[in-house]
Design a protein around this motif. Sequence first.
Motif, short mmCIF file in Angstrom:
data_model
loop_
_atom_site.label_atom_id
_atom_site.label_comp_id
_atom_site.label_asym_id
_atom_site.label_seq_id
_atom_site.Cartn_x
_atom_site.Cartn_y
_atom_site.Cartn_z
N HIS A 6 0.85 -1.21 0.00
CA HIS A 6 0.00 0.00 0.00
C HIS A 6 0.88 1.25 0.00
O HIS A 6 1.24 1.76 1.07
CB HIS A 6 -0.90 -0.03 1.24
N HIS A 8 1.79 5.13 -2.18
CA HIS A 8 1.33 6.12 -3.15
C HIS A 8 2.47 7.08 -3.51
O HIS A 8 3.33 7.37 -2.67
CB HIS A 8 0.18 6.95 -2.58
N ASN A 32 0.56 2.84 -6.25
CA ASN A 32 -0.67 3.31 -6.86
C ASN A 32 -0.63 4.83 -6.90
O ASN A 32 -0.34 5.46 -5.89
CB ASN A 32 -1.86 2.81 -6.03
N MET A 71 -0.26 -1.13 -8.99
CA MET A 71 -1.62 -1.40 -8.51
C MET A 71 -2.55 -0.47 -9.29
O MET A 71 -2.61 0.73 -9.03
CB MET A 71 -1.73 -1.12 -7.00
N TYR A 73 -5.40 1.70 -10.64
CA TYR A 73 -6.38 2.54 -9.94
C TYR A 73 -7.70 2.49 -10.70
O TYR A 73 -7.73 2.75 -11.91
CB TYR A 73 -5.80 3.94 -9.93
N LYS A 100 -6.21 -1.16 -7.17
CA LYS A 100 -6.62 -0.30 -6.05
C LYS A 100 -7.96 0.33 -6.42
O LYS A 100 -8.06 1.03 -7.43
CB LYS A 100 -5.57 0.80 -5.83
N LEU A 127 -6.55 -3.90 -3.43
CA LEU A 127 -6.41 -3.05 -2.26
C LEU A 127 -7.65 -2.17 -2.14
O LEU A 127 -7.95 -1.39 -3.04
CB LEU A 127 -5.15 -2.17 -2.40
N GLN A 128 -8.38 -2.36 -1.04
CA GLN A 128 -9.61 -1.59 -0.83
C GLN A 128 -9.46 -0.73 0.41
O GLN A 128 -9.25 -1.23 1.52
CB GLN A 128 -10.80 -2.54 -0.65
N HIS A 129 -9.53 0.57 0.23
CA HIS A 129 -9.52 1.49 1.38
C HIS A 129 -10.74 1.21 2.26
O HIS A 129 -11.86 1.07 1.75
CB HIS A 129 -9.58 2.93 0.87
N GLY A 162 -7.63 -2.42 3.36
CA GLY A 162 -6.87 -1.19 3.57
C GLY A 162 -7.04 -0.59 4.95
O GLY A 162 -8.16 -0.39 5.42
#
Lengths: 267, 276
Positions: A6, A8, A32, A71, A73, A100, A127-129, A162
């Motif tokens: 994870h 950015h 991502n 990842m 988006y 993501k 990847l899920q927030h 996430g």
Amino acid sequence: MIIDVHSHVKNDHEITVSLRKARRHGIILCINVLNAFDNYPPTLPTPEFISACNDLTFNVASGNTDCVIPMWYLNPYHPQEMQAELLRRVKAWDGHQGVKLWTGIKANDPRTDGILRLCAEHKLPVLQHTYMAVTGNMPGETNPFDMRETGLRHPDVPFFFGHSGSDMEYGAKAAQGVPNLFMDIGGGDATNGYTETLVEHAGAGRVVYGSDLNAPRSFMSQLAKVYGAAISDEEKDLILWRNAYGIFSRQNVAWSQFDRHREGAAD
Amino acid sequence: MIDANAYIGEWPFRRLNHAAPDALLRKMDALDIEKTVVSRLENVFYKDMMVGNRELHRIVQAHPDRLVPAYTINSAMPCWEQDLKRCLDEYGMRNLRIHPNYHQFTLLEPHTTRVMDASLEAYAQYHLLTRNALALLERAQADDLVVLLTLALEDSRWHHWHVKVPPVTTTDAVEGICTFPDVRFLVCTGRYAHITDIWRRAYKTDNLYFDVSRVQGPVDDIEQLCAQVGADHLLFGTNCPIFYPESAKLSIEHAEISDREKELMLSTNAQRLFAL
């Protein structure tokens, strides 16, 4: 070796410093780009905006294949366009990769189903927030209850949960009995007991290291959640890389470009 | 290595590692921390500060070479002056811990003009006991106390449903600091953005210091703070046992700064500030 599921970047400075530090510490970055235009992303990014971000992710990944996994988006608010975007990216990339999902809509919204079926087909981790704020979540923001429902509905998709829901007690409880939910420790303060709680409820085999780098976190504050936790060295290894390695290995892509990291970090 | 910001004690909402004195000392040994500045964590919620302060005094008396006390005073309570006097006279108090948000007082002067934007209005409920807050800081100045101004204990988004406590605003902190330029302030648990904001607005006073316990990003946070604020105003602090103490330690040790800057942050600044 460490795998950060994870992270950015959004501008040249962050890219340069993040990659330099990642190499120094032997970290493979699952990168991502949330905004290729160097500010906070819009609430509902358009397909064109998403594509521009993925172009930058592609450039960063293709120029740094020794330490970057892209990842892609996706904003599931635009389900058809995002499925096309995902297929285009998967076709153009021959290494490890993942997805993501943006917070435009909740993960358990039916509009994500088509995207998630494609992820299952291509063995892409997602990847899920997730967040559970006592002060109130944002519209469309996935909470741990939503994440649990999504994981149960798509058992063939490995999800990086996430921030583990941010409030780790909610996240840890929500992940119980859902084996495809992997708790991402990234983001949030280095709260004492965070990792122990996740290990206790989900098991070390379902906890992964993530930093939420530059959004706005650092490597060390999040690594402290592993190094400072009262868990065994074997459990720390699972969290730092073995679990993520196992998930990405389902893609049957060689790890040879990451050999430098597999042999150990420089310091 | 000196930890400038930590606590001993329990937290009402979850079990904490290293909450007890022995556990904290073991952790300090493991991380090569020679001394730690500690307050009693229960005093965040206790109404009678002297219960926690008395316990803290007893604990530090047993470990005078390792633990440095910072006694907590709540100037929103009646006769807080008596609490302060006891701490000064009986405990030899040199360091004052304040929690303006949990203890419902503000650092603002009543006549201070401020912009009440939407984000600040939410904190208006804490602007109630201004006179007492000012009186406490005047005493801190008169008695040459180091003031540990704690902005928050943890992320307010994770608070208990019935105990939602917003952090101290940087505006409150800045105006308190600027009102008392001769007081040595250690601002605790500021994030990167809080620290740069306070530093910029507080006229870069020489008496202003920050602990880095909650500086947890972006990727080059410590490097940027050293460049903007200066390593001579930054201190290693852990906010233990709320946070993993490894966070601040690793962040400084692995920062791309000089050994001299690391030494300042890890020990020299604290030695000077707390006269250790």
